[in-house]
Write an enzyme that holds these catalytic residues in place. Structure first.
Site, PDB file in Angstrom:
ATOM      1  N   ILE A  12       4.291  -2.659 -13.839  1.00 30.84           N
ATOM      2  CA  ILE A  12       3.756  -1.923 -14.988  1.00 30.84           C
ATOM      3  C   ILE A  12       4.703  -2.070 -16.185  1.00 30.84           C
ATOM      4  O   ILE A  12       4.260  -2.231 -17.327  1.00 30.84           O
ATOM      5  CB  ILE A  12       3.534  -0.436 -14.618  1.00 30.84           C
ATOM      6  CG1 ILE A  12       2.593  -0.349 -13.407  1.00 30.84           C
ATOM      7  CG2 ILE A  12       2.957   0.333 -15.802  1.00 30.84           C
ATOM      8  CD1 ILE A  12       2.515   1.013 -12.770  1.00 30.84           C
ATOM      9  N   ASN A  32      17.577  -3.685 -12.417  1.00 27.12           N
ATOM     10  CA  ASN A  32      18.564  -4.143 -11.421  1.00 27.12           C
ATOM     11  C   ASN A  32      18.033  -5.330 -10.613  1.00 27.12           C
ATOM     12  O   ASN A  32      18.737  -5.864  -9.759  1.00 27.12           O
ATOM     13  CB  ASN A  32      19.012  -2.991 -10.517  1.00 27.12           C
ATOM     14  CG  ASN A  32      17.876  -2.432  -9.681  1.00 27.12           C
ATOM     15  OD1 ASN A  32      16.794  -3.019  -9.646  1.00 27.12           O
ATOM     16  ND2 ASN A  32      18.116  -1.331  -9.009  1.00 27.12           N
ATOM     17  N   ALA A  72      12.044   2.542 -14.112  1.00 26.42           N
ATOM     18  CA  ALA A  72      12.890   2.120 -12.986  1.00 26.42           C
ATOM     19  C   ALA A  72      12.899   3.173 -11.886  1.00 26.42           C
ATOM     20  O   ALA A  72      13.458   4.260 -12.073  1.00 26.42           O
ATOM     21  CB  ALA A  72      14.319   1.891 -13.487  1.00 26.42           C
ATOM     22  N   ASN A  90      18.110   7.297  -6.370  1.00 32.76           N
ATOM     23  CA  ASN A  90      17.672   6.345  -7.397  1.00 32.76           C
ATOM     24  C   ASN A  90      16.787   7.009  -8.451  1.00 32.76           C
ATOM     25  O   ASN A  90      16.952   6.772  -9.642  1.00 32.76           O
ATOM     26  CB  ASN A  90      16.918   5.173  -6.768  1.00 32.76           C
ATOM     27  CG  ASN A  90      17.864   4.277  -5.994  1.00 32.76           C
ATOM     28  OD1 ASN A  90      19.040   4.171  -6.314  1.00 32.76           O
ATOM     29  ND2 ASN A  90      17.368   3.650  -4.941  1.00 32.76           N
ATOM     30  N   TYR A 139       8.560  10.696  -2.392  1.00 34.20           N
ATOM     31  CA  TYR A 139       8.325   9.949  -3.633  1.00 34.20           C
ATOM     32  C   TYR A 139       7.772  10.873  -4.729  1.00 34.20           C
ATOM     33  O   TYR A 139       8.323  10.978  -5.820  1.00 34.20           O
ATOM     34  CB  TYR A 139       7.375   8.776  -3.368  1.00 34.20           C
ATOM     35  CG  TYR A 139       6.838   8.165  -4.636  1.00 34.20           C
ATOM     36  CD1 TYR A 139       7.701   7.624  -5.583  1.00 34.20           C
ATOM     37  CD2 TYR A 139       5.467   8.158  -4.903  1.00 34.20           C
ATOM     38  CE1 TYR A 139       7.212   7.089  -6.768  1.00 34.20           C
ATOM     39  CE2 TYR A 139       4.974   7.626  -6.081  1.00 34.20           C
ATOM     40  CZ  TYR A 139       5.851   7.095  -7.014  1.00 34.20           C
ATOM     41  OH  TYR A 139       5.364   6.584  -8.189  1.00 34.20           O
ATOM     42  N   ARG A 219     -10.086   6.389  -4.319  1.00 36.01           N
ATOM     43  CA  ARG A 219      -9.028   6.361  -5.333  1.00 36.01           C
ATOM     44  C   ARG A 219      -9.618   5.997  -6.698  1.00 36.01           C
ATOM     45  O   ARG A 219     -10.700   5.422  -6.782  1.00 36.01           O
ATOM     46  CB  ARG A 219      -7.960   5.295  -4.971  1.00 36.01           C
ATOM     47  CG  ARG A 219      -7.171   5.598  -3.709  1.00 36.01           C
ATOM     48  CD  ARG A 219      -6.198   6.745  -3.927  1.00 36.01           C
ATOM     49  NE  ARG A 219      -5.429   7.076  -2.735  1.00 36.01           N
ATOM     50  CZ  ARG A 219      -5.820   7.923  -1.778  1.00 36.01           C
ATOM     51  NH1 ARG A 219      -7.002   8.519  -1.860  1.00 36.01           N
ATOM     52  NH2 ARG A 219      -5.046   8.190  -0.748  1.00 36.01           N
ATOM     53  N   GLY A 282       0.222  10.680   5.047  1.00 39.40           N
ATOM     54  CA  GLY A 282       0.465  11.090   3.652  1.00 39.40           C
ATOM     55  C   GLY A 282      -0.629  10.690   2.685  1.00 39.40           C
ATOM     56  O   GLY A 282      -0.496  10.953   1.495  1.00 39.40           O
ATOM     57  N   ASP A 283      -1.710  10.031   3.157  1.00 36.93           N
ATOM     58  CA  ASP A 283      -2.798   9.630   2.252  1.00 36.93           C
ATOM     59  C   ASP A 283      -3.811  10.761   2.072  1.00 36.93           C
ATOM     60  O   ASP A 283      -4.538  11.089   3.015  1.00 36.93           O
ATOM     61  CB  ASP A 283      -3.566   8.426   2.846  1.00 36.93           C
ATOM     62  CG  ASP A 283      -3.014   7.104   2.384  1.00 36.93           C
ATOM     63  OD1 ASP A 283      -2.269   7.076   1.388  1.00 36.93           O
ATOM     64  OD2 ASP A 283      -3.341   6.089   3.031  1.00 36.93           O
TER      65      ASP A 283
HETATM   66  N1  UDP Z   1      -5.210   0.941   2.029  1.00 35.62           N
HETATM   67  C1  UDP Z   1      -5.801   0.368   3.141  1.00 35.62           C
HETATM   68  N2  UDP Z   1      -5.239  -0.793   3.645  1.00 35.62           N
HETATM   69  C2  UDP Z   1      -4.151  -1.380   3.099  1.00 35.62           C
HETATM   70  C3  UDP Z   1      -3.563  -0.788   1.955  1.00 35.62           C
HETATM   71  C4  UDP Z   1      -4.110   0.374   1.453  1.00 35.62           C
HETATM   72  O1  UDP Z   1      -6.782   0.871   3.675  1.00 35.62           O
HETATM   73  O2  UDP Z   1      -3.694  -2.408   3.632  1.00 35.62           O
HETATM   74  C5  UDP Z   1      -5.781   2.182   1.477  1.00 35.62           C
HETATM   75  C6  UDP Z   1      -4.799   3.352   1.414  1.00 35.62           C
HETATM   76  O3  UDP Z   1      -4.824   4.067   2.616  1.00 35.62           O
HETATM   77  C7  UDP Z   1      -5.357   4.158   0.227  1.00 35.62           C
HETATM   78  C8  UDP Z   1      -5.956   3.087  -0.680  1.00 35.62           C
HETATM   79  O4  UDP Z   1      -6.133   1.932   0.142  1.00 35.62           O
HETATM   80  O5  UDP Z   1      -6.380   5.014   0.652  1.00 35.62           O
HETATM   81  C9  UDP Z   1      -5.070   2.720  -1.848  1.00 35.62           C
HETATM   82  O6  UDP Z   1      -3.770   2.459  -1.330  1.00 35.62           O
HETATM   83  P1  UDP Z   1      -2.612   1.820  -2.201  1.00 35.62           P
HETATM   84  O7  UDP Z   1      -1.430   1.618  -1.298  1.00 35.62           O
HETATM   85  O8  UDP Z   1      -3.132   0.635  -2.925  1.00 35.62           O
HETATM   86  O9  UDP Z   1      -2.286   2.919  -3.299  1.00 35.62           O
HETATM   87  P2  UDP Z   1      -1.894   4.483  -3.165  1.00 35.62           P
HETATM   88  O10 UDP Z   1      -3.197   5.224  -3.163  1.00 35.62           O
HETATM   89  O11 UDP Z   1      -1.096   4.669  -1.920  1.00 35.62           O
HETATM   90  O12 UDP Z   1      -1.106   4.733  -4.390  1.00 35.62           O
END
Ligand code: UDP
Length: 328
Positions: A12, A32, A72, A90, A139, A219, A282-283
């Site tokens: 980005i 870095n 960063a 960091n 994070y 998303r 965590g999703d």
């Molecule tokens: N996802 C997935 N398979 C992958 C990578 C991501 O099903 O190999 C899913 C992930 O669980 C989330 C969505 O895709 O629901 C977007 O994930 P990404 O890591 O791109 O972004 P995040 O939402 O974590 O910022």
């Protein structure tokens, strides 16, 4: 105006640097190069780490920096669960060093890349800036902690900030010069496109039993150039009005993992094999932004609000650069 961009060699950051240069800003990138790419930067560049505060202060002084756009950071949710130590060091100690160096050198303006991960599991969709922030991973917590630090540096020292909470960023620059290249790659769209190219055999669906229409996570995807544009609008508004603020950045539309893969099949004409796997810890099931505030207050409007166009822009980069910046 001279702008320092820590993290300007990253995905980005490098897209924002190109937009800044296009609009006549003088830019110096500090990176870095742990994750960033030297080849992504075509302006003044200093290899340095935010953990080296004296060096950061020296750079601000030497380059007569007037504002900072700060990218960063470590930014992988999964990795942060295993290494909260390095994430807090960091992202927060590094950020604090940057603020202190700004204070020392009288630099008053900071645009900060924050994240939807500050909200945790949202109660309302679409998510508003005023909604509760209860991160579910280190994070998101590191970013929220830094948002709070900036608030108090504003009150005490008058350092103004613009916090931009991004949702899911995708796409590549229209010039073909830069695009998304992470190692390891963990994001959905680049992984799907690498599968289309045959670099990967399949794409894993992280959970197909969510409480959503097709069982996969939803998303909100925003094009990286629209995001870069928002950083510049935020910078200009902050400087002209001498004020701090906070904005969500997304398109306001949700796409499931399966819908993204279908769109990628349409764009690429490739079959793209999928494999069902367990949920990724965590999703949250659904993350969709309300970006009404930035649209109203800064007159930001996304130019890429169609998901096929966003994927097509990423596809052009991946097709031309299957090995990312190693092809450059
Ligand atoms: N996802 C997935 N398979 C992958 C990578 C991501 O099903 O190999 C899913 C992930 O669980 C989330 C969505 O895709 O629901 C977007 O994930 P990404 O890591 O791109 O972004 P995040 O939402 O974590 O910022």
């Amino acid at each position: 105006m001279k702008v320092l961009v820590p993290g300007g060699a990253g995905y980005i950051g490098s897209h924002t640097v190109l937009e800044l240069i296009d609009r006549g800003y003088e830019v110096v990138v500090l990176d870095n190069l742990q994750k960033g790419h030297r080849k992504a930067v075509d302006c003044e560049f200093v290899q340095a780490d935010l953990l080296d505060k004296d060096k950061v202060s020296e750079i601000l002084k030497e380059h007569k920096v007037e504002a900072v756009i700060h990218f960063a950071a470590n930014s992988l949710v999964g990795e942060s669960m295993e290494r909260p130590d390095s994430y807090f060091r960091n992202n927060d100690v590094g950020g604090l060093n940057l603020l202190d160096a700004m204070k020392e050198n009288g630099v008053k303006y900071l645009v900060f890349s924050s994240t939807a991960a500050t909200y945790g599991e949202p109660e309302n969709i679409p998510i508003l800036e005023t909604d509760p922030t209860i991160p579910t991973n280190p994070y998101g917590e590191t970013k929220l902690v830094f948002e709070k630090i900036m608030k108090w540096y504003d009150k005490a020292f008058g350092i103004k900030h613009m916090i931009l909470r991004y949702f899911n960023v995708a796409g590549a620059h229209s010039s073909g010069r830069i695009g998304e290249d992470h190692d390891p790659e963990t994001h959905l769209i680049p992984l799907v496109l690498k599968t289309a190219l045959g670099i990967r055999e399949d794409i894993r669906l992280f959970g197909t039993d969510y409480d959503t229409e097709d069982g996969t996570c939803i998303r909100d995807y925003i094009h990286v150039t629209d995001l870069a544009d928002a950083h510049i609008l935020a910078l200009e508004n902050m400087v002209s009005k001498n004020r701090s603020n906070i904005y969500n950045l997304g398109n306001g539309n949700g796409f499931s993992v399966k819908q993204i893969i279908d769109a990628a099949r349409e764009v690429t004409g490739c079959s793209i094999k999928t494999v069902n796997t367990d949920r990724r810890p965590g999703d949250p099931p659904v993350l969709i932004a309300s970006s009404e505030k930035i649209q109203k207050e800064l007159e930001w409007s996304p130019k890429f609000n169609d998901i096929n166009t966003i994927i097509d822009s990423a596809w052009k980069w991946h097709k031309e650069n299957p090995k990312g910046f190693n092809d450059k």
